[in-house]
Design a protein around this motif. Structure first.
Motif, mmCIF file in Angstrom:
data_model
loop_
_atom_site.group_PDB
_atom_site.id
_atom_site.type_symbol
_atom_site.label_atom_id
_atom_site.label_comp_id
_atom_site.label_asym_id
_atom_site.label_seq_id
_atom_site.Cartn_x
_atom_site.Cartn_y
_atom_site.Cartn_z
ATOM 1 N N TYR A 1 -0.226 7.741 4.563
ATOM 2 C CA TYR A 1 -1.100 6.784 3.894
ATOM 3 C C TYR A 1 -1.750 5.895 4.950
ATOM 4 N N VAL A 2 -2.938 5.381 4.624
ATOM 5 C CA VAL A 2 -3.624 4.424 5.494
ATOM 6 C C VAL A 2 -3.844 3.124 4.731
ATOM 7 N N GLN A 3 -3.707 2.025 5.452
ATOM 8 C CA GLN A 3 -3.933 0.705 4.856
ATOM 9 C C GLN A 3 -4.911 -0.070 5.719
ATOM 10 N N TYR A 4 -6.058 -0.391 5.161
ATOM 11 C CA TYR A 4 -7.027 -1.255 5.832
ATOM 12 C C TYR A 4 -6.672 -2.708 5.527
ATOM 13 N N PRO A 5 -7.092 -3.631 6.361
ATOM 14 C CA PRO A 5 -6.689 -5.038 6.186
ATOM 15 C C PRO A 5 -6.917 -5.559 4.771
ATOM 16 N N ASN A 6 -5.895 -6.199 4.250
ATOM 17 C CA ASN A 6 -5.946 -6.856 2.938
ATOM 18 C C ASN A 6 -6.244 -5.890 1.796
ATOM 19 N N GLN A 7 -5.845 -4.644 1.969
ATOM 20 C CA GLN A 7 -6.049 -3.669 0.909
ATOM 21 C C GLN A 7 -4.742 -2.950 0.599
#
Lengths: 119, 113
Positions: free
Chosen positions: A36-42
């Motif tokens: 999984y990938v997580q972009y800032p504040n998401q």
């Protein structure tokens, strides 16, 4: 029981360079594996998953990962990094559907790797 | 489809207060779960549900309660907030367990003072 270890909490690459994020897992039953990938504040977004079909899995945004049972690894790669790839990446393991027992229904995450891409 | 929605986005509580974090999904998913995210620790499973009326504990359930009266909703209750519960909370849902992708909500950032 299942667990995931991501080697390197921070990885830094230059734009255009190879991206390699390492993930090793432990599972007492055949696993399903995810990145999984997580972009800032998401929230988290699925990049790719291994569900016991092809061992080389292709995902979104040019990423791929190879399941290696003998090495209990599921490393994530991308041939050429882009600035937009900067994010935090999580490897996760889930027990197969017929596993039963204490692993049933549980997704276990690694600690995460923050990818920085330099111009 | 709205996907997985969470409210509120931010919350500040005082120690000892209680509150409920809301989670809803409109994808008719059977499986729903709650995670907390803390720096350097990844996401840890708090509670999960494999269908309406069925819940079970995850890795870090202490201090939290859940219930699942409908397929769509899976609220997380903090009974008596503690500073150790300061975290970002994510709700997720999927068609089932095992091979199925989990869809994540945008998260709730909770601070307990």
């Amino acid at each position: 029981a299942q667990s995931v270890t991501q080697l390197g909490s921070h990885v830094s690459v230059s734009e255009g360079a190879l991206v390699l994020l390492r993930c090793n897992y432990s599972s007492s039953v055949p696993p399903y594996l995810f990145w999984y990938v997580q972009y800032p504040n998401q929230g988290l977004q699925l990049l790719l998953k291994y569900t016991s079909a092809a061992t080389l899995v292709k995902g979104i945004n040019g990423f791929e990962a190879e399941f290696k049972k003998s090495e209990t690894s599921f490393h994530l790669t991308k041939p050429s990094a882009h600035m937009s790839d900067a994010a935090e990446y999580f490897c996760a393991v889930s027990a197969s559907d017929n596993a039963g027992g204490t692993s049933y229904g549980k997704l276990t995450f690694g600690q995460g790797t923050i990818l920085t891409v330099h111009p | 489809n709205a996907g997985v929605t969470q409210t509120p986005k931010f919350q500040v509580l005082k120690t000892g207060q209680s509150m409920t974090l809301q989670c809803a999904q409109d994808m008719n998913h059977e499986y729903m779960s709650w995670y907390r995210q803390d720096p350097g620790m990844g996401l840890r499973l708090i509670h999960y549900s494999v269908g309406a009326g069925i819940t079970d504990q995850g890795e870090v359930p202490n201090g939290y309660n859940v219930s699942r009266s409908t397929t769509e909703d899976f609220p997380l209750r903090l009974l008596s907030a503690a500073p150790s519960q300061t975290s970002v909370y994510f709700c997720a849902s999927s068609f089932g367990t095992g091979r199925h992708e989990q869809y994540f909500g945008p998260g709730t950032r909770l601070t307990v003072t």
